[in-house]
Write a protein that holds these residues in place. Structure first.
Motif, PDB file in Angstrom:
ATOM      1  N   ASP A 733      -6.857  11.289 -17.617  1.00 45.89           N
ATOM      2  CA  ASP A 733      -6.439   9.879 -17.572  1.00 45.89           C
ATOM      3  C   ASP A 733      -5.884   9.491 -16.214  1.00 45.89           C
ATOM      4  O   ASP A 733      -5.207   8.466 -16.085  1.00 45.89           O
ATOM      5  N   SER A 734      -6.166  10.297 -15.178  1.00 43.60           N
ATOM      6  CA  SER A 734      -5.684   9.979 -13.838  1.00 43.60           C
ATOM      7  C   SER A 734      -6.652   9.033 -13.125  1.00 43.60           C
ATOM      8  O   SER A 734      -7.837   8.957 -13.458  1.00 43.60           O
ATOM      9  N   TYR A 735      -6.129   8.343 -12.119  1.00 45.45           N
ATOM     10  CA  TYR A 735      -6.930   7.424 -11.307  1.00 45.45           C
ATOM     11  C   TYR A 735      -7.404   8.147 -10.043  1.00 45.45           C
ATOM     12  O   TYR A 735      -6.680   8.953  -9.467  1.00 45.45           O
ATOM     13  N   TRP A 736      -8.592   7.805  -9.597  1.00 50.32           N
ATOM     14  CA  TRP A 736      -9.173   8.424  -8.400  1.00 50.32           C
ATOM     15  C   TRP A 736      -9.008   7.432  -7.252  1.00 50.32           C
ATOM     16  O   TRP A 736      -9.722   6.429  -7.176  1.00 50.32           O
ATOM     17  N   LEU A 737      -8.051   7.700  -6.362  1.00 48.94           N
ATOM     18  CA  LEU A 737      -7.605   6.676  -5.414  1.00 48.94           C
ATOM     19  C   LEU A 737      -7.485   7.207  -3.989  1.00 48.94           C
ATOM     20  O   LEU A 737      -7.224   8.396  -3.760  1.00 48.94           O
ATOM     21  N   LEU A 738      -7.637   6.278  -3.055  1.00 51.15           N
ATOM     22  CA  LEU A 738      -7.275   6.532  -1.674  1.00 51.15           C
ATOM     23  C   LEU A 738      -5.762   6.394  -1.524  1.00 51.15           C
ATOM     24  O   LEU A 738      -5.123   5.603  -2.230  1.00 51.15           O
ATOM     25  N   THR A 739      -5.202   7.141  -0.594  1.00 54.15           N
ATOM     26  CA  THR A 739      -3.770   7.066  -0.317  1.00 54.15           C
ATOM     27  C   THR A 739      -3.530   6.090   0.837  1.00 54.15           C
ATOM     28  O   THR A 739      -4.023   6.302   1.955  1.00 54.15           O
ATOM     29  N   ASN A 740      -2.798   5.029   0.570  1.00 51.31           N
ATOM     30  CA  ASN A 740      -2.547   3.976   1.552  1.00 51.31           C
ATOM     31  C   ASN A 740      -1.241   4.272   2.291  1.00 51.31           C
ATOM     32  O   ASN A 740      -0.193   4.487   1.667  1.00 51.31           O
ATOM     33  N   GLN A 741      -1.332   4.279   3.654  1.00 51.63           N
ATOM     34  CA  GLN A 741      -0.154   4.586   4.467  1.00 51.63           C
ATOM     35  C   GLN A 741       0.240   3.435   5.386  1.00 51.63           C
ATOM     36  O   GLN A 741       0.983   3.639   6.337  1.00 51.63           O
ATOM     37  N   GLY A 742      -0.279   2.233   5.103  1.00 48.48           N
ATOM     38  CA  GLY A 742       0.144   1.084   5.893  1.00 48.48           C
ATOM     39  C   GLY A 742      -1.010   0.314   6.475  1.00 48.48           C
ATOM     40  O   GLY A 742      -2.051   0.130   5.837  1.00 48.48           O
ATOM     41  N   ILE A 743      -0.859  -0.129   7.720  1.00 48.89           N
ATOM     42  CA  ILE A 743      -1.831  -1.025   8.366  1.00 48.89           C
ATOM     43  C   ILE A 743      -2.004  -0.642   9.827  1.00 48.89           C
ATOM     44  O   ILE A 743      -1.061  -0.168  10.481  1.00 48.89           O
ATOM     45  N   TYR A 744      -3.202  -0.811  10.325  1.00 50.24           N
ATOM     46  CA  TYR A 744      -3.457  -0.683  11.758  1.00 50.24           C
ATOM     47  C   TYR A 744      -3.211  -2.049  12.393  1.00 50.24           C
ATOM     48  O   TYR A 744      -3.978  -2.995  12.208  1.00 50.24           O
ATOM     49  N   ASN A 745      -2.139  -2.139  13.179  1.00 49.10           N
ATOM     50  CA  ASN A 745      -1.778  -3.416  13.793  1.00 49.10           C
ATOM     51  C   ASN A 745      -2.582  -3.703  15.053  1.00 49.10           C
ATOM     52  O   ASN A 745      -2.676  -4.855  15.475  1.00 49.10           O
ATOM     53  N   THR A 746      -3.138  -2.661  15.661  1.00 48.88           N
ATOM     54  CA  THR A 746      -3.987  -2.829  16.834  1.00 48.88           C
ATOM     55  C   THR A 746      -5.139  -1.841  16.749  1.00 48.88           C
ATOM     56  O   THR A 746      -5.058  -0.833  16.027  1.00 48.88           O
ATOM     57  N   ASP A 747      -6.188  -2.090  17.512  1.00 52.21           N
ATOM     58  CA  ASP A 747      -7.308  -1.147  17.547  1.00 52.21           C
ATOM     59  C   ASP A 747      -6.878   0.195  18.116  1.00 52.21           C
ATOM     60  O   ASP A 747      -7.432   1.237  17.757  1.00 52.21           O
ATOM     61  N   ALA A 748      -5.870   0.165  18.972  1.00 55.86           N
ATOM     62  CA  ALA A 748      -5.420   1.413  19.599  1.00 55.86           C
ATOM     63  C   ALA A 748      -4.793   2.368  18.594  1.00 55.86           C
ATOM     64  O   ALA A 748      -4.739   3.584  18.835  1.00 55.86           O
ATOM     65  N   GLU A 749      -4.295   1.843  17.494  1.00 50.33           N
ATOM     66  CA  GLU A 749      -3.663   2.706  16.484  1.00 50.33           C
ATOM     67  C   GLU A 749      -4.687   3.470  15.644  1.00 50.33           C
ATOM     68  O   GLU A 749      -4.336   4.436  14.978  1.00 50.33           O
ATOM     69  N   VAL A 750      -5.937   3.033  15.664  1.00 50.93           N
ATOM     70  CA  VAL A 750      -6.969   3.710  14.886  1.00 50.93           C
ATOM     71  C   VAL A 750      -7.257   5.059  15.522  1.00 50.93           C
ATOM     72  O   VAL A 750      -7.564   5.130  16.726  1.00 50.93           O
ATOM     73  N   PRO A 751      -7.168   6.171  14.783  1.00 51.52           N
ATOM     74  CA  PRO A 751      -7.378   7.506  15.359  1.00 51.52           C
ATOM     75  C   PRO A 751      -8.757   7.641  15.990  1.00 51.52           C
ATOM     76  O   PRO A 751      -9.750   7.105  15.486  1.00 51.52           O
ATOM     77  N   ASN A 761     -16.562   4.871   5.241  1.00 50.90           N
ATOM     78  CA  ASN A 761     -17.960   4.848   4.783  1.00 50.90           C
ATOM     79  C   ASN A 761     -18.899   4.350   5.885  1.00 50.90           C
ATOM     80  O   ASN A 761     -19.792   3.539   5.657  1.00 50.90           O
ATOM     81  N   GLY A 762     -18.667   4.840   7.111  1.00 53.81           N
ATOM     82  CA  GLY A 762     -19.516   4.513   8.244  1.00 53.81           C
ATOM     83  C   GLY A 762     -19.118   3.271   9.003  1.00 53.81           C
ATOM     84  O   GLY A 762     -19.701   2.978  10.054  1.00 53.81           O
ATOM     85  N   ILE A 763     -18.133   2.501   8.510  1.00 53.60           N
ATOM     86  CA  ILE A 763     -17.672   1.271   9.165  1.00 53.60           C
ATOM     87  C   ILE A 763     -16.441   1.592  10.006  1.00 53.60           C
ATOM     88  O   ILE A 763     -15.469   2.179   9.496  1.00 53.60           O
ATOM     89  N   ILE A 764     -16.467   1.242  11.281  1.00 59.07           N
ATOM     90  CA  ILE A 764     -15.337   1.535  12.158  1.00 59.07           C
ATOM     91  C   ILE A 764     -14.123   0.710  11.751  1.00 59.07           C
ATOM     92  O   ILE A 764     -14.202  -0.511  11.557  1.00 59.07           O
ATOM     93  N   LEU A 765     -12.993   1.401  11.603  1.00 57.57           N
ATOM     94  CA  LEU A 765     -11.747   0.717  11.248  1.00 57.57           C
ATOM     95  C   LEU A 765     -11.197  -0.020  12.456  1.00 57.57           C
ATOM     96  O   LEU A 765     -11.274   0.454  13.604  1.00 57.57           O
ATOM     97  N   LYS A 766     -10.584  -1.199  12.205  1.00 60.71           N
ATOM     98  CA  LYS A 766     -10.101  -2.053  13.285  1.00 60.71           C
ATOM     99  C   LYS A 766      -8.714  -2.605  12.953  1.00 60.71           C
ATOM    100  O   LYS A 766      -8.131  -2.286  11.913  1.00 60.71           O
ATOM    101  N   THR A 767      -8.254  -3.457  13.822  1.00 55.70           N
ATOM    102  CA  THR A 767      -6.980  -4.146  13.598  1.00 55.70           C
ATOM    103  C   THR A 767      -7.010  -4.887  12.260  1.00 55.70           C
ATOM    104  O   THR A 767      -7.972  -5.585  11.938  1.00 55.70           O
TER     105      THR A 767
END
Length: 960
Positions: A733-751, A761-767
């Motif tokens: 009965d558990s949920y299958w989830l991503l773990t959310n740790q906040g927001i990328y405020n700038t493109d520079a913060e994206v690893p 899923n192949g899409i580059i993360l951005k601000t």
């Protein structure tokens, strides 16, 4: 279960006579049952519930009740000792429900096979009315919740999920008249309404942060209903709640008369109950009658017959989603219902041009023949339970963009049972006592429905699909009002038969040690011919510690130990798997489920979407064990019942993705196994005895349950089905989830790794995108980074009741609680995901009138870029996972016993009790949604649950 030791009125009328044929109360086997099985119906009868599930909520350790909405008469679910299957759909929910037995009649529920023809599966076609809304608690003498195989094995495979046994009040040998009634009002909770200005400001914070012009792209079009701030319909007063929410009167009246002598007696009961909803003018009326006749023409021969009949009339909600799902038609959704009272009234007026009639008729009864030759007894019983539902609908053109709609449904469910039981008592001496039982059960289940719907009738005045009625003409029985091409017809049935034989031996040694062995053979037509039969052994034992070890301990009144171990087959409810590969209907090009054809000739196809059914499928079964202790201490001032249980459901069927090269979505296989382990506990303390002027008894019941998936078909370690991950060793009965740790405020913060930005899923993360945790460190967010979190079912659940008395006054304070349960707040996710949901021709884009109600805490969610291709507000992340633990003051009641006062005026009065209560008083929870109870078996809070109302009632109980 000794929960209520407050003072009671003495009932001087005669109880059930020896004429009736009832299960014996004092048998060897009864010593083995846990005391947590019993529930007090007398207390429950003062609660204004409309269904058995509502009555039992928090009343018995190990029973969890799921009430997704308070709309009167809707379906609710019960789970005893957790779920035995992953709850993927209505099929699995149906297969995990306990067996309900009313006066020895095993009740049949509405089969979910009709979902097979539905495009949208929110509610089953037909009335979708709760068939357990027929239980009139004022007529119930006892309730037993049977949880382990030591108690349920006698009911066979259909009792593998637990059994709830209801026994009605019987006939008496002296005249007895009873009258139970209450009247009151249900009231809604206050809500905060919003209008277009609020919604516009809410969306503006996103556009201000991520756009320069207010548009996220060149193709963006701002919603028309928010574009004109001078539009009073959306920017004016938001007073729709005056029409949607409202108080309603409720009442219940129940009267009975019984009488006779030792040769023949009877009981007759009539009742009428009205249950009102607090929203959308929903309600349900129930009318019931029951007649019982016992006759004893010979000293050794007894005949007993009972008929119980109910009529349910239900006014359903007028939700846009449910209506569109019914008609399989999605109109333009760009403009929602307006929050203005006058505009909303215009919408409601359109329903006056149509109808939605829902009615159910339910009948159950038995005829019993009993032979009593002293030590040898034989009872043969013919049981029948039948329920039927009618739903007739007409929606005028004004509700469906110039397209009217009509549909008619009739369906029924029938269970016929022939039950033969022979018992023999044998006593060697006072130290050695035996009871032998032989039984045979023949049971037939039959389910059927006819259903049709049509579009584009000639006008809105003829609301029926009329047919040409002249049999001499060639157009005989052809439709007049609707075109043949726009009429869809369905006829389906399913049936199954069960044949069972069992033998049981109970042995009592020295009045201290009890042993019981049951062996049974069960055959089912829903099993394949090579595996029709399943053989089950169950062994139970008990030890009276008080008599054996503590006979001289005055501080111990009772102390006993009981244990059981056994195996029982799990009944397969669906005939799809009984014959191997098969043919079925399929989906047509229109989206409606139809029988496919070629060149005008009807054809059949393989069930590609449902899955391939191979040969040699076997019975699923459950292995169970339990160990419990029951005791009374301190001169019966303290009572304790503790039971540990182990329930392992094995060899269950599951569709495993495979055979895609043949067009199938999956292959049905045996091999899934789920284990539930836990503890049931009930503790009662008599703080002040009822012999005093002031008395107080407090009872806590608690269930701690842990479920684990232990096996998957084919030895698989994990399996993805839809948005669920089934992983061996984890909870189902558990949920299958991503773990959310906040927001990328700038493109520079994206690893960045090796010059490449992190992707989803192949899409580059951005601000403005979510900062999801990369669990495997591959710099990509995929399903591999999801984890199993939380529980849709509570880890701990139970109730706490307090019965306080002072002279003739009684005060009841009852709490209900769930702990360790989490919910996904889909309602909030939808609110923030407005960009991806706005105006689409999709049922998920529907906005109900409750869209204009503010729920939850908006400030706790980051302001992501709603137009991002990564869908930042998708539900499958722990951003929307909330702690849904709660404790609820369910009932606060006050009563006064007027028996002594009334007896002075009328000596034939044996009981006169008046009471008042407030129900659903308050809820303590951290959950920010509407109510942590109002969620279905999926654990996703869609916001469609209708408020559980606060109820005020006054009632009276009279015995003459």
């Amino acid at each position: 279960m000794r929960q209520d030791t407050t003072r009671k009125t003495v009932d001087t009328t005669a109880k059930d006579s020896a004429v009736s044929i009832l299960p014996p109360n004092k048998t060897i086997a009864k010593r083995l049952e846990s005391k947590t099985n019993m529930v007090n119906p007398e207390k429950l009868s003062t609660f204004p519930a409309i269904s058995l599930q509502q009555y039992l909520k928090g009343e018995a350790a190990g029973v969890y009740v799921n009430e997704p909405t308070s709309e009167p008469g809707t379906l609710q679910n019960m789970f005893i000792h957790g779920t035995s299957q992953p709850l993927l759909s209505a099929r699995e929910v149906y297969a995990t429900q306990p067996l309900i037995v009313l006066d020895g009649v095993p009740l049949v529920a509405e089969h979910p096979f009709a979902f097979d023809i539905q495009q949208y599966k929110y509610d089953r076609i037909g009335t979708a009315t709760n068939t357990l809304a027929t239980v009139q608690m004022a007529n119930i003498e006892s309730i037993e919740v049977l949880k382990g195989l030591d108690a349920t094995a006698i009911y066979g495979p259909k009792g593998a999920n637990g059994v709830i046994v209801l026994t009605s009040k019987g006939a008496t040998t002296k005249r007895r008249i009873t009258f139970d009634s209450y009247a009151g009002v249900v009231t809604p909770n206050a809500v905060t309404t919003v209008n277009g200005r609020f919604e516009n400001n809410f969306r503006k914070q996103f556009s201000d942060k991520y756009t320069a012009t207010g548009a996220f792209s060149n193709s963006d079009t701002y919603p028309l209903f928010l574009s004109d701030s001078l539009n009073n319909a959306f920017y004016g007063p938001s007073n729709w709640n005056d029409l949607y929410y409202g108080s309603q009167a409720i009442y219940s009246v129940n009267a009975s008369i019984s009488g006779g002598d030792e040769r023949a007696n009877f009981s007759f009961q009539l009742g009428d109950t009205k249950s009102g909803g607090i929203a959308d003018n929903t309600k349900m009326d129930r009318y019931n009658a029951r007649f019982l006749l016992n006759m004893k023409p010979l000293e050794w021969f007894t005949f007993s017959a009972m008929v119980n009949a109910d009529r349910l009339l239900r006014d359903r909600n007028r939700n846009v989603r449910d209506r569109l799902a019914q008609v399989n038609y999605i109109p333009d959704l760009s403009t929602p219902l307006a929050p203005n009272k006058d505009k909303y009234q215009l919408y409601l007026d359109q329903f006056d041009g149509g109808f939605d009639n829902n009615k159910n008729n339910l009948v159950n009864g038995y005829a019993k023949f009993g032979i009593d030759l002293g030590k040898f007894k034989f009872v043969t019983t013919y049981n029948i339970d039948y329920n039927e539902g009618y739903r007739d609908i007409f929606y005028p053109r004004t509700l469906l963009q110039t397209t009217n709609y009509a549909s008619n449904y009739f369906g029924y469910n029938e269970r016929t049972t022939i039950d033969n039981v022979a018992t023999y008592d044998y006593q060697i001496n006072k130290d050695h006592k035996f009871n032998f039982t032989l039984g045979n059960v023949i049971q037939y289940d039959f389910y059927r429905y006819t259903y049709d719907y049509a579009y584009k009738g000639s006008n809105d005045f003829i609301k029926l699909n009329l047919l040409n009625s002249d049999p001499t003409k060639s157009n005989y029985l052809t439709p007049i009002v609707y075109k043949s091409q726009l009429i869809y017809k369905f006829l389906d049935k399913t049936q199954n038969n069960q044949l069972s034989f069992y033998g049981k031996a109970d042995y009592l040694l020295k009045d201290k040690y009890t042993f019981s062995l049951l062996l049974r053979a069960d055959g089912s037509s829903n099993q394949q011919p090579t595996n029709r039969w399943f053989y089950s052994p169950v062994l139970s034992a008990g030890w009276d510690l008080k008599k054996d070890l503590f006979a001289n301990k005055n501080s111990i009144s009772e102390l006993s130990l009981h244990a059981s171990i056994g195996r029982m087959g799990r009944y397969e409810n669906f005939d799809n798997y009984a014959q191997g590969p098969q043919y079925t209907a399929f989906v047509g090009f229109s989206g409606n489920l139809i029988t496919p054809g070629y060149d005008g000739l009807a054809t059949l196809s393989r069930p590609y979407s449902a899955g391939y059914v191979p040969y040699n499928l076997k019975w699923a079964y459950t292995d169970q064990a339990s160990l419990g202790i029951d005791g009374e201490f301190l001169n019966k001032r303290l009572y304790l019942s503790l039971q540990g249980y182990y329930k392992h459901d094995k060899n269950m069927l599951l569709g495993v993705p495979s055979a895609a090269e043949y067009g199938y979505a999956s292959v049905i296989q045996n091999g899934m196994a789920i284990r539930n382990t836990g503890i049931d506990a009930t503790i009662t303390g008599v703080i002040f005895p009822h012999e005093n002027k002031f008395s107080w008894t407090s009872t806590v019941n608690i269930n701690l349950n842990h479920n684990t998936l232990t096996a998957l078909p084919g030895g698989l370690s994990q399996l993805v089905i839809g948005d669920k991950l089934l992983q061996v060793g984890k909870a189902v009965d558990s949920y299958w989830l991503l773990t959310n740790q906040g927001i990328y405020n700038t493109d520079a913060e994206v690893p960045t790794v090796a010059g490449k930005k992190m992707t989803y899923n192949g899409i580059i993360l951005k601000t403005g995108d979510p900062r999801w945790k990369d669990l495997n460190g591959d710099n990509q967010i995929t399903n591999a980074d999801k984890t199993l979190q939380g529980h849709a079912l509570p880890v701990v659940a139970g109730g706490w009741s307090n019965d306080i008395g002072y002279k003739k006054w009684t005060l009841g304070v009852n709490f209900y609680y769930n702990i360790g349960r989490q919910l996904l707040n889909q309602d909030m996710a939808n609110k923030f995901d407005f960009y991806n949901r706005e105006g689409l021709n999709d049922i998920n884009s529907v906005k109900e009138i409750t869209f204009w109600e503010k729920r939850g805490d908006y400030s706790k969610y980051p302001i992501y870029n709603p137009a991002s291709a990564v869908a930042p507000y998708q539900i499958n992340q722990d951003l929307f996972l909330e702690n849904a633990s709660f404790i609820k003051l369910r009932t606060l009641s006050l009563g006064y016993d007027l028996t002594d006062v009334m007896k002075k005026k009328h000596s034939n009065i044996h009981k006169f009790y008046v009471y008042g209560s407030v129900n659903n008083v308050f809820t303590l929870t951290k959950y920010t949604g509407q109510d942590p109870e109002l969620v279905d078996y999926t654990g996703y809070d869609t916001g469609y649950g209708m408020q559980i109302p606060r109820t005020y009632i006054l009632g009276v109980k009279i015995d003459l």
